[in-house]
Scaffold this active site. Structure first.
Site, PDB file in Angstrom:
ATOM      1  N   CYS A 119       0.864  -1.187   0.000  1.00 21.11           N
ATOM      2  CA  CYS A 119       0.000   0.000   0.000  1.00 21.11           C
ATOM      3  C   CYS A 119       0.898   1.234   0.000  1.00 21.11           C
ATOM      4  CB  CYS A 119      -0.899   0.007   1.227  1.00 21.11           C
ATOM      5  SG  CYS A 119      -1.739   1.593   1.465  1.00 21.11           S
TER       6      CYS A 119
ATOM      7  N   CYS B  29       0.477   3.160   3.587  1.00 16.49           N
ATOM      8  CA  CYS B  29       0.780   2.598   4.904  1.00 16.49           C
ATOM      9  C   CYS B  29       2.141   3.124   5.407  1.00 16.49           C
ATOM     10  CB  CYS B  29       0.788   1.068   4.838  1.00 16.49           C
ATOM     11  SG  CYS B  29      -0.864   0.325   4.991  1.00 16.49           S
TER      12      CYS B  29
ATOM     13  N   HIS C  70      -4.609   0.744   7.930  1.00 15.91           N
ATOM     14  CA  HIS C  70      -5.109   0.580   6.568  1.00 15.91           C
ATOM     15  C   HIS C  70      -6.608   0.281   6.554  1.00 15.91           C
ATOM     16  CE1 HIS C  70      -4.432  -0.509   2.285  1.00 15.91           C
ATOM     17  NE2 HIS C  70      -5.374  -1.403   2.487  1.00 15.91           N
TER      18      HIS C  70
ATOM     19  N   ASN D  87     -12.510  11.133  -1.848  1.00 15.13           N
ATOM     20  CA  ASN D  87     -13.306  10.205  -2.639  1.00 15.13           C
ATOM     21  C   ASN D  87     -13.262   8.892  -1.900  1.00 15.13           C
ATOM     22  OD1 ASN D  87     -13.482  12.182  -4.638  1.00 15.13           O
ATOM     23  ND2 ASN D  87     -11.665  11.425  -5.683  1.00 15.13           N
TER      24      ASN D  87
ATOM     25  N   SER E 141      -9.598   2.623  -5.358  1.00 14.93           N
ATOM     26  CA  SER E 141      -9.393   1.195  -5.128  1.00 14.93           C
ATOM     27  C   SER E 141      -8.639   0.941  -3.825  1.00 14.93           C
ATOM     28  CB  SER E 141      -8.637   0.582  -6.304  1.00 14.93           C
ATOM     29  OG  SER E 141      -7.488   1.354  -6.555  1.00 14.93           O
TER      30      SER E 141
ATOM     31  N   HIS F 228      -7.178   2.511   2.178  1.00 19.06           N
ATOM     32  CA  HIS F 228      -6.462   3.236   3.243  1.00 19.06           C
ATOM     33  C   HIS F 228      -7.077   4.634   3.387  1.00 19.06           C
ATOM     34  CE1 HIS F 228      -2.642   3.434   5.680  1.00 19.06           C
ATOM     35  NE2 HIS F 228      -3.243   4.579   5.887  1.00 19.06           N
TER      36      HIS F 228
ATOM     37  N   HIS G 299      -7.845   8.264   3.474  1.00 21.55           N
ATOM     38  CA  HIS G 299      -7.074   9.457   3.095  1.00 21.55           C
ATOM     39  C   HIS G 299      -7.938  10.440   2.322  1.00 21.55           C
ATOM     40  CE1 HIS G 299      -6.988   7.126  -0.642  1.00 21.55           C
ATOM     41  NE2 HIS G 299      -6.627   8.232  -1.287  1.00 21.55           N
TER      42      HIS G 299
ATOM     43  N   GLN H 141      -7.492  14.228  -0.299  1.00 16.56           N
ATOM     44  CA  GLN H 141      -6.558  14.933  -1.164  1.00 16.56           C
ATOM     45  C   GLN H 141      -6.751  16.435  -1.038  1.00 16.56           C
ATOM     46  OE1 GLN H 141      -5.827  13.152  -5.138  1.00 16.56           O
ATOM     47  NE2 GLN H 141      -7.677  12.001  -4.696  1.00 16.56           N
TER      48      GLN H 141
HETATM   49 ZN   LIG Z   1      -2.415   1.267   3.661  1.00 15.29          ZN
END
Ligand SMILES: [Zn+2]
Ligand SMILES: [Zn+2]
Length: 328
Positions: free
Chosen positions: A30, A33, A93, A133, A141, A144, A146, A148
């Site tokens: 990832c 991570c 994650h 998103n 996809s 994790h 997050h 932007q």
């Molecule tokens: Zn991750």
């Protein structure tokens, strides 16, 4: 347009598969991570709370071509430049924003404040767009958690429209447009989902998506940076309350586009701008997308199969504790 009588019409088209909720808390490949290496070769910090880095594949950068080909005629081009960043919410994650505890959400709000203040300070930045998103149906996809940041030399269209409408309303009535929206929502009451001393959550009268929800401080502030410590605490509670209800609705990861609407950072006057967060969830049933088609794309008006009052009541009725922590 609201046509709530149509919602039970037979459907034989495409549905969206439920997303698999079984996700490990660390994934070796990832790119978000802690400690992992990204495609660019850069290595993530071994972070313990949040982690911010410049996007390795930014859609805007300061190296955008300056000498654009002349388009000719009516068409005019100019460079779109700026800074694109990624904010990881958690080293884990496998957690969603809804599953972070209140202190972690408060911490994230402070990171957003810091980012806004830092980026607004750069004279080439006209606007800071912070958005998440979430879910494969909106093209993400990697689960994790997050968001932007696009800090750009131009103002995004929706913000420009809101700023202009707010400015006109202030000029014509002497009042802040968003305060009048909050007042109208409170006077009706049916679409309010959560409220505390400093923050409010509602599904607006004018919602275009079935579960479109606004989260706002009650006091007018042009950006998240202006929220006091007490407002941050109440705002975190309000944000968590709606995120948890979204997840509880169908007991599955709930996809959405979440955007912070904040005043532009160019030299304009945005006295009437009221910071808020908007959620635009693309699903209208557990596995059914809201398709944008003739009325929406072709005609420019949204046709809703559901009444906002019913959808707000549905969300309000959800428990305030995440279904995953209830089952433990
Ligand atoms: Zn991750
Ligand atoms: Zn807005």
């Amino acid at each position: 347009m609201v046509a709530a009588h149509r919602q039970n019409r037979p459907w034989s088209g495409e549905t969206v598969a439920r997303e698999d909720p079984h996700v490990p808390n660390y994934v070796a490949d990832c790119y978000l991570c802690p400690g992992n290496r990204r495609v660019s070769g850069a290595q993530n910090d071994k972070y313990e709370r949040t982690f911010v880095f410049d996007n390795d594949h930014p859609c805007v950068g300061f190296d955008a071509p300056q000498n654009l080909p002349v388009s000719g005629g009516l068409y005019v081009s100019r460079p779109a430049t700026g800074i694109a960043r990624v904010v990881c919410y958690s080293p884990r994650h496998d957690v969603a924003l809804a599953e972070l505890d209140l202190l972690e959400i408060q911490n994230l709000l402070r990171v957003w404040q810091e980012q806004y203040v830092e980026l607004r300070g750069r004279k080439e930045i006209a606007h800071v767009l912070i958005f998440e998103n979430r879910g494969e149906v909106v093209g993400v996809s990697n689960p994790h958690p997050h968001c932007q940041i696009y800090a750009t030399n131009f103002v995004f269209k929706t913000i420009e429209t809101e700023a202009r409408a707010g400015g006109r309303h202030l000029c014509e009535t002497g009042r802040v447009l968003f305060q009048d929206i909050i007042e109208a929502e409170r006077a009706d009451g049916r679409r309010i989902i959560f409220e505390n001393e400093f923050a409010i959550v509602f599904l607006p009268y004018f919602a275009r998506y079935a579960y479109e929800v606004f989260v706002a401080p009650k006091t007018t502030h042009p950006s998240i940076a202006c929220l006091s410590d007490r407002e941050v605490i109440d705002f975190a509670r309000a944000l968590k309350s709606i995120l948890v209800r979204f997840e509880n609705l169908w007991q599955m990861p709930f996809p959405y586009v979440m955007t912070l609407h904040q005043a532009p950072t160019d030299s304009g006057d945005y006295a009437g701008f009221h910071f808020h967060i908007e959620f635009h969830p693309p699903l209208r049933q557990p596995n059914l997308l809201k398709y944008l088609a003739g009325p929406e794309i072709g005609g420019g008006n949204f046709l809703s199969d559901t009444a906002p009052e019913e959808k707000a009541a549905e969300l309000r009725a959800q428990p305030g504790i995440h279904y995953k922590s209830r089952s433990m």
